[in-house]
Enzyme design. Structure first.
Site, PDB file in Angstrom:
ATOM      1  N   SER A 242       0.831  -1.198   0.000  1.00  0.00           N
ATOM      2  CA  SER A 242       0.000   0.000   0.000  1.00  0.00           C
ATOM      3  C   SER A 242       0.871   1.256   0.000  1.00  0.00           C
ATOM      4  O   SER A 242       1.550   1.526  -0.979  1.00  0.00           O
ATOM      5  CB  SER A 242      -0.981  -0.045   1.170  1.00  0.00           C
ATOM      6  OG  SER A 242      -2.005   0.899   0.984  1.00  0.00           O
ATOM      7  N   GLU A 369     -10.812  -5.429  -2.144  1.00  0.00           N
ATOM      8  CA  GLU A 369     -10.478  -4.016  -2.057  1.00  0.00           C
ATOM      9  C   GLU A 369     -11.011  -3.386  -3.340  1.00  0.00           C
ATOM     10  O   GLU A 369     -11.878  -3.962  -3.974  1.00  0.00           O
ATOM     11  CB  GLU A 369      -8.959  -3.813  -1.886  1.00  0.00           C
ATOM     12  CG  GLU A 369      -8.103  -4.454  -2.946  1.00  0.00           C
ATOM     13  CD  GLU A 369      -6.608  -4.336  -2.651  1.00  0.00           C
ATOM     14  OE1 GLU A 369      -6.230  -3.730  -1.638  1.00  0.00           O
ATOM     15  OE2 GLU A 369      -5.821  -4.858  -3.449  1.00  0.00           O
ATOM     16  N   HIS A 471      -7.925  -5.454   2.066  1.00  0.00           N
ATOM     17  CA  HIS A 471      -6.719  -4.711   1.712  1.00  0.00           C
ATOM     18  C   HIS A 471      -5.581  -5.049   2.677  1.00  0.00           C
ATOM     19  O   HIS A 471      -5.629  -4.694   3.852  1.00  0.00           O
ATOM     20  CB  HIS A 471      -7.050  -3.221   1.777  1.00  0.00           C
ATOM     21  CG  HIS A 471      -5.949  -2.299   1.376  1.00  0.00           C
ATOM     22  ND1 HIS A 471      -5.368  -2.316   0.141  1.00  0.00           N
ATOM     23  CD2 HIS A 471      -5.326  -1.300   2.066  1.00  0.00           C
ATOM     24  CE1 HIS A 471      -4.445  -1.372   0.064  1.00  0.00           C
ATOM     25  NE2 HIS A 471      -4.403  -0.744   1.230  1.00  0.00           N
TER      26      HIS A 471
END
Length: 564
Positions: A242, A369, A471
């Site tokens: 991320s 996600e 996620h």
């Protein structure tokens, strides 16, 4: 097509996962694997002796401690640069201090100041601007070994951003032949403040990406020191999840880290450079002008008229005001910056000019996600309104491909679309990397589908109620470190973690995840839109559920007028 507008409560730790939301010899190359159901092992006398042997770094001697798995030593909290407090705040990292005698690297280093409200005190490390420190896991018995190196960059948004969480424990990958490094870097206002005066100070015409500069400093430290721990400075993988993945993406464009790494792993992940999602996810950025305007508003909000005044504030004052309830959005929004120096050009321009680093890439995203979630609720009216807003005069075409006549079908079809679009965007990035940038190195793209069981109180970065393959759900399995967390892992989880971490260890060693006894993972072919499912199965799957859906989504993405 516009960026997603569908809310995803499971992504609280990132702010928004990928989208927003609607309405409310790794050994030899890793054939050798750890047994399923692996648990942390007590240290043997040999492990304790190995940890007690001093290792010489450029700054001084260090000793470690036995890691979670026997035969592995971990060195904790080694400084790779000087404190960022005082005059060093919002400056490029300075050289690490030296010490005399032997430093016991037996305790996790401090993390950058950040909000920790709601996190149990025993899960929070010391917070200090003297936070540029790293941790090393190694099974090497001496400096004559040359094991591949894996540098992990944590993700997150504003909170729970530190390297000492059990989810980042590197003992398993070290047991599979890698030397694993995790590190702390500056975050939030400390890691991303841009300001016109700071841009003048630096001499490069830009400011802002302090956390990325910390990463470059960590890579330089690795280059100079990792051989002493049995690591190979010519086989370094930069990897992140991320927000950490966005650092990898930037470093693949920046000239500042060239030659310091040789492979790249981006978990949640990359997007096609015209994907509207880049306007709102961790991989996005602000222009220097926008970031400097935010920095000027930040100075006004903090009651300071200059960088000197800002540096006179305590770290607690900054954290308290920036993250106070009701704090203004203008002046408290910190992210990556297109500064012309650390990030010298846009993602699209980097591809078109061939500036993208030509290194093997492993990247992917998750099933739940991108706005998709097994708990998503959506009415037919909301779904149709979304189609009209997003696809305009192509809404009917979209609804024919993803038809819904009931609310349940609307939620299911939205999920199907969001998952297809995610895979297509990642695949198109791979085609840019290969065709537009003209790179010859392979890309291995994945789609994570497995749902971790239960919940996890050991890692503040994990969502309290993560739904589905949320996620970041793949982090446990990439590391294969299930032994250090408190989820109710099953034998299936251990087997999945063993296979997944073996792919990672192979990629770190050779630039190719494939190895003995592992399901074949083909490199991306630009003429064949496929991904590799990891998790519930280990097999290829289409980039979209049908050729017609792929063609539609590809055309929509390529027709976007905004490039990032």
């Amino acid at each position: 097509m516009s960026s997603r507008d569908v809310p995803h409560p499971d992504h609280d730790t990132e702010g928004i996962g990928r989208r927003g939301f609607l309405g409310s010899a790794v050994g030899a190359a890793v054939g050798a694997t750890l047994p399923a159901g692996l648990t942390a092992e007590p240290a043997s006398a040999a492990s304790r002796a190995a940890a007690d042997r001093p290792v010489r770094t450029r700054s001084g001697l260090v000793t470690g401690v036995p890691a979670a798995l026997d035969g592995i030593t971990v060195y904790k909290g080694i400084p790779y640069a000087a404190s960022t407090a005082g005059e060093n705040r919002w400056r490029a990292p300075q050289p690490a201090p030296s010490w005399k005698g032997v430093r016991a690297a037996d305790a996790w280093g401090a993390a950058c100041p950040q909000p920790v409200t709601g996190i149990a005190a025993d899960k929070v490390p010391p917070l200090s601007e003297d936070c540029l420190n790293l941790n090393i896991w190694t099974g090497a018995v001496g400096s004559s070994e040359r094991r591949p190196v894996f540098l992990w960059i944590y993700g997150g948004r504003n909170s729970a951003m530190w390297a000492s969480q059990p989810v980042y424990d590197g003992a398993n990958l070290a047991a599979k032949g890698a030397v694993v490094v995790t590190y702390n870097h500056r975050v939030g206002a400390f890691g991303n403040l841009a300001h016109p005066e700071l841009s003048k100070e630096g001499g490069h015409g830009g400011s802002g990406n302090w956390g990325v500069l910390d990463t470059v400093a960590a890579l330089k430290w690795i280059r100079s020191n990792i051989a002493a721990f049995g690591g190979d400075p010519d086989r370094v993988t930069i990897a992140g999840w991320s927000h950490g993945s966005s650092f990898v993406n930037i470093l693949m464009i920046s000239r500042l880290a060239r030659g310091l790494y040789h492979r790249a792993l981006l978990a949640a992940g990359v997007q096609y450079t015209k994907d509207p999602a880049l306007g709102r996810v961790a991989g996005g950025y602000d222009t220097l002008a926008v970031a400097e305007a935010n920095g000027t508003a930040f100075a006004d909000y903090m009651g300071a008229s200059s960088p000197a005044g800002l540096r006179a504030l305590t770290a607690d004052e900054i954290v308290t005001k920036v993250y106070a309830p009701g704090a203004p959005a203008t002046g408290t929004d910190f992210g990556n910056v297109l500064d012309g120096y650390v990030l010298p050009t846009t993602y699209t321009a980097a591809m078109e000019s061939g500036a993208e680093a030509d290194v093997p890439v492993l990247t992917g995203n998750n099933k739940d996600e991108n706005g998709a979630s097994p708990t998503l609720a959506m009415t037919v009216a909301q779904y149709q309104a979304y189609a009209g807003t997003t696809f305009g005069d192509r809404a009917a075409e979209f609804l024919a491909l993803y038809p819904a006549s009931t609310d349940a079908e609307a939620a299911a079809q939205y999920n199907n679309y969001a998952r297809d679009e995610e895979r297509v965007s990642t695949f198109l990035w791979g085609t840019q990397f290969r065709n537009t940038a003209g790179n010859r190195s392979p890309v291995y793209n994945y789609w994570w589908t497995h749902v971790p069981p239960g919940s996890d109180t050991t890692n503040p970065i994990e969502p309290a109620n993560g739904a589905g393959a949320y996620h970041g759900a793949e982090k446990y399995y990439l590391f294969g470190n299930l032994y250090g967390t408190d989820r109710p892992w099953t034998e299936a989880d251990h087997a999945i973690a063993d296979t997944t971490s073996s792919y990672v260890a192979n990629f770190v060693a050779t630039g190719n995840p494939n190895g003995r006894s592992l399901p074949a993972w083909p490199a991306l072919r630009t003429t064949k839109p496929l991904s590799m499912e990891l998790g519930d199965r280990f097999a290829t799957l289409p980039a979209a559920d049908s050729d017609a859906k792929y063609a539609f989504l590809k055309d929509c993405l390529k027709s976007q007028t905004t490039s990032y």
